[in-house]
Design a protein around this motif. Structure first.
Motif, PDB file in Angstrom:
ATOM      1  N   ASP A 275       0.796  -1.231   0.000  1.00 27.32           N
ATOM      2  CA  ASP A 275       0.000   0.000   0.000  1.00 27.32           C
ATOM      3  C   ASP A 275       0.828   1.281   0.000  1.00 27.32           C
ATOM      4  OD1 ASP A 275       1.035  -0.120   2.539  1.00 27.32           O
ATOM      5  OD2 ASP A 275      -0.887  -0.015   3.579  1.00 27.32           O
ATOM      6  N   GLY A 276       2.116   1.190  -0.376  1.00 22.32           N
ATOM      7  CA  GLY A 276       2.951   2.377  -0.288  1.00 22.32           C
ATOM      8  C   GLY A 276       3.332   3.011  -1.613  1.00 22.32           C
ATOM      9  N   ALA A 277       2.870   2.471  -2.733  1.00 23.23           N
ATOM     10  CA  ALA A 277       3.234   3.027  -4.041  1.00 23.23           C
ATOM     11  C   ALA A 277       2.630   4.417  -4.214  1.00 23.23           C
ATOM     12  CB  ALA A 277       2.758   2.105  -5.151  1.00 23.23           C
ATOM     13  N   LYS A 278       3.386   5.288  -4.870  1.00 23.65           N
ATOM     14  CA  LYS A 278       2.940   6.673  -5.069  1.00 23.65           C
ATOM     15  C   LYS A 278       3.130   7.071  -6.532  1.00 23.65           C
ATOM     16  CE  LYS A 278       4.191   8.073  -0.364  1.00 23.65           C
ATOM     17  NZ  LYS A 278       4.479   6.685   0.050  1.00 23.65           N
TER      18      LYS A 278
ATOM     19  N   VAL B 244      13.630  -1.763 -14.811  1.00 18.08           N
ATOM     20  CA  VAL B 244      12.438  -0.934 -14.786  1.00 18.08           C
ATOM     21  C   VAL B 244      11.499  -1.379 -15.907  1.00 18.08           C
ATOM     22  CG1 VAL B 244      11.530   1.408 -15.036  1.00 18.08           C
ATOM     23  CG2 VAL B 244      13.661   1.018 -13.779  1.00 18.08           C
ATOM     24  N   VAL B 245      10.247  -1.679 -15.550  1.00 18.23           N
ATOM     25  CA  VAL B 245       9.283  -2.185 -16.536  1.00 18.23           C
ATOM     26  C   VAL B 245       8.029  -1.329 -16.615  1.00 18.23           C
ATOM     27  CG1 VAL B 245      10.118  -4.557 -16.327  1.00 18.23           C
ATOM     28  CG2 VAL B 245       8.221  -3.781 -14.870  1.00 18.23           C
ATOM     29  N   GLY B 246       7.966  -0.250 -15.825  1.00 19.34           N
ATOM     30  CA  GLY B 246       6.768   0.568 -15.867  1.00 19.34           C
ATOM     31  C   GLY B 246       6.831   1.696 -14.876  1.00 19.34           C
ATOM     32  N   SER B 247       5.687   2.289 -14.608  1.00 19.35           N
ATOM     33  CA  SER B 247       5.629   3.456 -13.725  1.00 19.35           C
ATOM     34  C   SER B 247       4.310   3.493 -12.977  1.00 19.35           C
ATOM     35  CB  SER B 247       5.784   4.743 -14.545  1.00 19.35           C
ATOM     36  OG  SER B 247       4.764   4.838 -15.534  1.00 19.35           O
ATOM     37  N   VAL B 248       4.321   4.238 -11.885  1.00 15.84           N
ATOM     38  CA  VAL B 248       3.123   4.445 -11.068  1.00 15.84           C
ATOM     39  C   VAL B 248       2.573   5.828 -11.395  1.00 15.84           C
ATOM     40  CG1 VAL B 248       2.196   4.522  -8.720  1.00 15.84           C
ATOM     41  CG2 VAL B 248       4.109   2.996  -9.261  1.00 15.84           C
ATOM     42  N   GLN B 249       1.269   5.920 -11.507  1.00 15.21           N
ATOM     43  CA  GLN B 249       0.637   7.181 -11.892  1.00 15.21           C
ATOM     44  C   GLN B 249      -0.690   7.341 -11.171  1.00 15.21           C
ATOM     45  OE1 GLN B 249       0.732   6.248 -16.027  1.00 15.21           O
ATOM     46  NE2 GLN B 249      -1.103   4.987 -15.968  1.00 15.21           N
ATOM     47  N   ASP B 250      -1.312   8.478 -11.367  1.00 18.39           N
ATOM     48  CA  ASP B 250      -2.665   8.657 -10.838  1.00 18.39           C
ATOM     49  C   ASP B 250      -3.608   7.685 -11.540  1.00 18.39           C
ATOM     50  OD1 ASP B 250      -2.034  10.769  -9.083  1.00 18.39           O
ATOM     51  OD2 ASP B 250      -2.104  12.212 -10.737  1.00 18.39           O
TER      52      ASP B 250
END
Length: 312
Positions: free
Chosen positions: A151-154, A285-291
């Motif tokens: 639950d800590g991804a931003k 790195v295979v991706g990103s975190v977003q809104d």
């Protein structure tokens, strides 16, 4: 000799004689319960179960293979919390006509996989059952670190992966079509190669969330997205497609990205990290975190399968 001929305590004696001892084990098999050193004062625990016909087939996997698979499924969960595995508890439910040599091979596989991280099998239970079932509980030690949760991804974090992915799913497809090659893929299904040390490593690097990819990358990333209330985008071009996987996919008429994005059983670790963190080469790195709130591929909804669900 069958399990019935050996009897419960004969079986237990044979299994216990094949198990080693680890530095975290204060009291091992032989008492009502084991005693494990928890220097951190906290114990990380996880349970998983393997059922014949659902998780493995004896005509596809030998007993040592099944032992490795059963142990890996649990040890990977401990690593995904950023902890070091210390012990396994194993409950075996077996048909009475099963050859006792199969149970011994299973014990060897369990012990060998646990030994890769310095853990040991410290106890468990046995029962007769018409269906061969192996339930494993793993214990771990955080060694002073904070657990890495889901639950800590931003938004702005990078998504990275450590370990093989798609190999075991490709091997399962190969076996289900009646083939035994390519060996690389079949062996990946039989015995996963799990990057256990990457879990504590990710914790030290400041991972904001982490998960063991056991049921499919997109499905398991969905758990992080839900727990963290974020969106996650995965890039297809970040994944290398090994030659043997590409050839197998072509021969079998399968989109290899279904194995990479929705296949399970390899147990790589997926983690999110704050932007600017320098990652070791084993993490890609295979991706990103977003809104957002969903998992996408190249910015779009994925229309293929996302992973394994026991009740679907």
């Amino acid at each position: 000799m069958s399990i019935a001929e050996a009897g419960e305590f004969g079986l237990i004696g044979r299994i216990v004689s094949r198990l080693g001892s680890g530095e975290a084990t204060l009291i091992g098999p032989g008492d009502d319960a084991a005693v494990i050193r928890a220097s951190d004062g906290r114990v990380v625990a996880s349970t998983d179960v393997l059922v014949e016909g659902r998780h493995f087939r004896r005509d596809w996997c030998g007993p040592e293979d099944v032992g490795h698979r059963a142990a890996a499924a649990n040890l990977a969960d401990i690593a995904a919390m950023g902890a070091v595995p210390t012990a396994l508890l194993v409950a075996l439910c077996m048909p009475t006509g099963l050859d006792i040599g199969w149970a011994e091979g299973l014990a060897d596989g369990l012990s060998a996989e646990a030994g890769l991280v310095g853990a040991t099998v410290v106890g468990g239970d046995t029962s007769s059952s018409p269906t061969l079932t192996i339930a494993v509980t793993a214990l771990g030690d955080l060694r002073g670190a904070d657990p890495v949760r889901r639950d800590g991804a931003k938004p702005g974090d990078v998504l990275a992966l450590c370990g093989r992915i798609g190999y075991a799913a490709a091997g399962l497809t190969v076996l289900s079509r009646g083939f035994r090659t390519p060996k690389l893929l079949v062996e990946a299904y039989r015995r996963p190669v799990v990057p256990y040390a990457a879990g504590p490593q990710a914790a030290r690097l400041g991972a904001t969330s982490m998960i063991d990819v056991s049921d499919g990358l997109l499905q398991d990333l969905g758990h992080i997205a839900t727990a963290s209330s974020v969106g996650i985008d995965v890039r297809r071009d970040a994944f290398e497609l090994p030659g043997q996987m590409r050839d197998a996919a072509s021969a079998l008429g399968v989109d290899p990205y279904l194995w990479l994005l929705a296949g399970g059983d390899d147990h790589p670790l997926a983690a999110t990290f704050p932007p600017g963190v320098t990652l070791p080469p084993e993490w890609r790195v295979v991706g990103s975190v977003q809104d957002g709130s969903t998992v996408t591929v190249d910015g779009k909804a994925w229309t293929g399968g996302t992973g394994w669900d026991h009740f679907r």
